[in-house]
Write an enzyme that holds these catalytic residues in place. Structure first.
Site, mmCIF file in Angstrom:
data_model
loop_
_atom_site.group_PDB
_atom_site.id
_atom_site.type_symbol
_atom_site.label_atom_id
_atom_site.label_comp_id
_atom_site.label_asym_id
_atom_site.label_seq_id
_atom_site.Cartn_x
_atom_site.Cartn_y
_atom_site.Cartn_z
ATOM 1 N N HIS A 53 1.006 -1.139 0.166
ATOM 2 C CA HIS A 53 -0.050 -0.166 0.029
ATOM 3 C C HIS A 53 0.813 1.281 0.197
ATOM 4 C CE1 HIS A 53 0.582 -0.128 4.473
ATOM 5 N NE2 HIS A 53 0.482 1.090 4.422
ATOM 6 N N ASP A 83 0.413 -7.649 1.491
ATOM 7 C CA ASP A 83 0.564 -6.238 1.740
ATOM 8 C C ASP A 83 2.416 -6.044 1.683
ATOM 9 O OD1 ASP A 83 0.647 -3.735 1.751
ATOM 10 O OD2 ASP A 83 -0.048 -3.637 3.609
ATOM 11 N N SER A 157 4.700 2.610 7.815
ATOM 12 C CA SER A 157 4.482 1.303 6.856
ATOM 13 C C SER A 157 5.570 1.017 5.904
ATOM 14 C CB SER A 157 3.209 1.755 6.079
ATOM 15 O OG SER A 157 2.138 1.691 6.918
ATOM 16 N N ILE A 179 -7.567 0.921 12.159
ATOM 17 C CA ILE A 179 -8.863 0.521 12.403
ATOM 18 C C ILE A 179 -9.090 0.749 13.612
ATOM 19 C CG2 ILE A 179 -10.201 -1.671 12.523
ATOM 20 C CD1 ILE A 179 -9.888 -2.096 9.837
ATOM 21 N N GLY A 217 -7.306 -27.560 -2.349
ATOM 22 C CA GLY A 217 -8.996 -27.863 -2.708
ATOM 23 C C GLY A 217 -9.524 -28.297 -1.513
#
Length: 403
Positions: A53, A83, A157, A179, A217
């Site tokens: 990001h 990320d 970051s 958040i 799977g």
């Protein structure tokens, strides 16, 4: 580059009352400067690890070192799922941070976070490892975060989380903290991507320029005390197989519903997210040894890693014109058993989102042509500048026009 978006003032009754039609419907696309952090992990090749990001949609990347030198950065590749991004600079006299082992971290270990908070320049903060294996934050696709109380603020970051021996153990994130702390500042809860996960992603980016997701799977869920008791299993960790998809590597290896996967190549599986992370970051074609508990008996099963479904319309392997990837940018498409094309996900604010597509939609036709797969959708779209999609949403059938 910040994409165009709806004008929020148009939704506010106060502003509509006084300004009415003077308010534009859309905020046009614009450019802005952004700042982040990075870690030199290979001095000879000039590789710098950072977050996806941080460099996402970047037009130009500039890497500034502690000694004041600046270099133009080249994006080798990035992986939104974890990320992580890898940037290369052409520079001499670099010093790389040695690799650590995030699997050896323990809660309470002292760590140091290095980064560029608020664009101030290189800053160091200290703290401890508050928790390991954090998941469920709904930030990225593959979650196995290190939690720390070292101060991590916007701009940190992509920076280094380092142990007291000076080894890299994590890549810091600020999107998770945002958040938990709506103000965007430090609240004593920060997160980092474990270095083992980042290293695995980097190896694929260097070799292939992208990350190919592995799969076997199976549909899985966490082992809970009640579930373990119900199926007569004396375990406290692992992932329970709910369903085995036909024709997948799991079926060929003999896995069955009700099996409990407790280890992957000798590493204990904590829960379903842990298993998903480990399998998803393995290279397609490799063989993995699973330790499985079935009806109270422990057994080993060797499974060959298959390829996960393509994540976006732009990366589908069937080929076809680029117009579909452009028009449906931001949409995750997959085949729906020959019935149509399932929209598995849509990135908010993307072109597909603005056109009206939503997760769960089923595309059954385009420009009056019935389609049964992503391949047929691409062929039917051709190089048309206007797509009229037949979409089934729940019990309703509607048209979605994509320009």
């Amino acid at each position: 580059r910040i994409p165009a978006q709806d004008n929020p003032l148009r939704q506010d009754p106060f502003f509509r009352r006084f300004f009415g039609d003077q308010l534009p419907d859309r905020i046009p696309e614009r450019k802005q400067m952004a700042a982040g952090s990075g870690v030199i992990v290979d001095a000879e090749k000039g590789y710098v690890l950072t977050n996806h990001h941080v460099v996402d949609k970047a037009i130009d990347i500039t890497v500034t070192l502690k000694d004041g030198r600046s270099f133009k950065g080249k994006l080798i590749g990035d992986d939104p799922g974890t990320d992580i991004a890898l940037v290369k600079i052409d520079a001499k006299g670099l010093t790389a941070l040695p690799w650590g082992n995030s699997d050896n971290l323990k809660v309470g270990d002292f760590v140091v976070a290095v980064g560029n908070p608020f664009g101030l320049g290189q800053t160091v903060t200290s703290g401890i490892v508050s928790a390991l294996g954090r998941t469920g934050l709904n930030i990225e696709g593959y979650e196995d975060f290190i939690q720390t109380d070292a101060s991590i603020n916007p701009g940190n970051s992509g920076g280094a989380l380092v142990d007291l021996a000076g080894r890299l153990v994590g890549i810091n994130l600020t999107s998770c903290s945002a958040i938990l702390g709506p103000s965007g500042g430090n609240i004593g809860i920060g997160f980092a991507v474990p270095v083992n996960m980042a290293h695995s992603v980097m190896e694929q980016l260097v070799k292939y320029g992208k990350v190919s997701r592995g799969r076997i799977g199976v549909a899985i869920q966490d082992v809970t005390p009640d579930l373990a008791k119900a199926i007569g299993a004396n375990v406290t960790h692992g992932a329970v197989v709910q369903q085995v998809e036909p024709g997948t590597p799991a079926e060929k290896a003999g896995l069955k519903a009700g099996d409990i996967i407790t280890e992957v190549d000798g590493h204990a599986v904590r829960n379903s997210s842990d298993l998903r992370n480990r399998i998803g970051l393995m290279r397609v074609g490799n063989e993995v040894k699973l330790t499985v508990l079935r009806e109270g008996r422990s057994m080993s099963v060797e499974v060959k890693i298959g390829e996960a479904p393509s994540q976006t319309a732009a990366t589908e392997e069937e080929g076809g014109p680029d117009v579909l990837a452009d028009k449906l940018e931001g949409a995750t498409l997959k085949d729906n058993n020959g019935k149509g094309v399932q929209v598995a996900g849509v990135e908010q604010g993307s072109r597909a989102w603005r056109s009206g597509l939503r997760p769960g939609d089923e595309i059954t036709g385009v420009n009056r042509k019935r389609v049964h797969s992503v391949k047929e959708l691409k062929e039917a779209a051709g190089d048309s500048s206007l797509l009229a999609l037949n979409v089934k949403r729940g019990d309703a059938n509607l048209f979605v026009v994509v320009r």
